[in-house]
Enzyme design. Structure first.
Site, PDB file in Angstrom:
ATOM      1  N   ASP A 166       0.493  -1.202   0.075  1.00 12.86           N
ATOM      2  CA  ASP A 166      -0.332   0.186  -0.112  1.00 12.86           C
ATOM      3  C   ASP A 166       0.800   1.052  -0.298  1.00 12.86           C
ATOM      4  OD1 ASP A 166      -1.470  -2.016   0.715  1.00 12.86           O
ATOM      5  OD2 ASP A 166      -3.115  -0.747   2.068  1.00 12.86           O
ATOM      6  N   LYS A 234      -6.582   3.682  -3.695  1.00 12.27           N
ATOM      7  CA  LYS A 234      -6.887   3.756  -2.680  1.00 12.27           C
ATOM      8  C   LYS A 234      -7.387   4.750  -2.029  1.00 12.27           C
ATOM      9  CE  LYS A 234      -5.729   1.941   2.059  1.00 12.27           C
ATOM     10  NZ  LYS A 234      -4.463   1.149   2.781  1.00 12.27           N
ATOM     11  N   LYS A 270     -10.196   0.238  -2.659  1.00 19.96           N
ATOM     12  CA  LYS A 270     -10.219   0.158  -2.003  1.00 19.96           C
ATOM     13  C   LYS A 270     -10.438   1.188  -0.897  1.00 19.96           C
ATOM     14  CE  LYS A 270      -7.393  -1.071   2.472  1.00 19.96           C
ATOM     15  NZ  LYS A 270      -5.838  -1.999   2.848  1.00 19.96           N
TER      16      LYS A 270
END
Length: 334
Positions: A166, A234, A270
């Site tokens: 991430d 995300k 996400k």
């Protein structure tokens, strides 16, 4: 002396897999800027009105139980605190394996999300479970450091066994219009992921929508990340407010759907931070179904980044099964 802008690197999302119009869009920084600023503008009033409409959708009891199980299976169970310890991560992993020990039919979560130095602890605790190990990287949460440090941070996580990375974008560079710099960062991290043994970790690119100021910027950042090869886009680090909201998640869902329409390639989404209740989670699943499409309704294509959401999902799951509310005492605390 040539004044032409230097070419951008040919990354996993650039040149080799894009149609000619999108390959041209990443030919150099000037072309990337023209493309991003040529995207259709987001109507904030219309976007927020649609979110309000989606939030009013009701679902039947049987569908609600299925939605809760799906939401549990989509959770990236997260701890990203300076005080995190190996013991806390082991407890988190135990909860990931058996979210509700009293109900063994409860799905496991999709992944745990932790700092790079704690990845070895999770690798040991989750061995053989099939649960993913997501590690934040690239100077999380600000992303403000050199590319060399960002890559070194990522390599630490990969070497330790992370199955998902991430990364955060440099929002200062993005807001200053240095799109080429941000694009090159994502390409470089993606190439590092792809060079890892085996299938390599999937790359989530965190946009930090709460710092991007406008929905148009959220759309531009989404497309930049997708063009550079992000496997996921995300919303947030969870360290900045506002984090994930239904309108910003809608913008990301629209981007991945449009990207697939143009390239044939599906990418994941996400939302992270700010989703704390079962009601919020189900509203997001409705948005996934209606905006991106039902093919995104799986843990491979949609995740929730959350720490407290799981407990509410478990309590609501018991309520659906037992017909009455259960006390929070029945659920293990993080």
């Amino acid at each position: 002396m040539s004044t032409a802008a230097p070419p951008l690197p040919t990354g996993p999302g650039a040149g080799t897999i894009l149609d000619s119009s999108l390959a041209d869009a990443v030919a150099d920084e000037a072309a990337l800027r023209r493309f991003l600023h040529g995207l259709p503008g987001v109507d904030p009033v219309g976007l927020e009105a649609r979110s309000a409409t989606l939030a009013t959708r009701s679902i039947k009891k049987d569908a609600k139980r299925q939605a809760i199980d799906l939401a549990i299976a989509m959770v990236d169970l997260t701890t990203l605190e300076g005080a995190d310890t190996p013991g806390k991560v082991r407890n988190l992993c135990a909860k990931a394996r058996r979210p509700d020990p009293g109900r063994p039919d409860t799905p496991t979560v999709a992944a745990v999300c932790i700092y790079p130095d704690l990845v070895p602890v999770a690798v040991d605790a989750l061995a053989g479970s099939g649960i993913g190990i997501a590690s934040v990287a690239t100077a999380f949460p600000t992303g403000r450091t050199s590319r060399a440090v960002r890559l070194a941070d990522t390599q630490v996580a990969i070497d330790a066994g992370a199955t998902e990375i991430d990364m955060v974008i440099d929002r200062g560079a993005f807001l200053a219009g240095r799109y080429g710099r941000v694009f090159e960062d994502v390409v470089a991290v993606k190439q590092l992921c792809d060079a890892a043994p085996g299938p390599g970790p999937r790359l989530k690119v965190i946009l930090e929508v709460g710092e991007l100021a406008t929905y148009d910027n959220v759309r531009r950042a989404s497309w930049l990340a997708l063009l550079a090869g992000a496997d996921f886009i995300k919303t947030s680090t969870g360290k900045v407010s506002p984090a994930a909201t239904l309108p910003t998640t809608q913008v990301l869902l629209q981007a991945v759907r449009d990207f697939r329409d143009r390239t044939g390639q599906q990418r994941a989404v996400k939302p992270a931070g700010g989703i704390r209740t079962t009601k919020d989670a189900i509203r997001h699943l409705v948005a996934v179904n209606e905006i991106a499409g039902p093919e995104w309704l799986s843990p491979y294509w949609f995740r929730f980044g959350a720490s407290s959401l799981l407990n509410d999902l478990l309590l609501q799951r018991r309520t659906q099964t037992d017909g009455h509310y259960s006390a929070a005492d029945y659920i293990t605390l993080d």
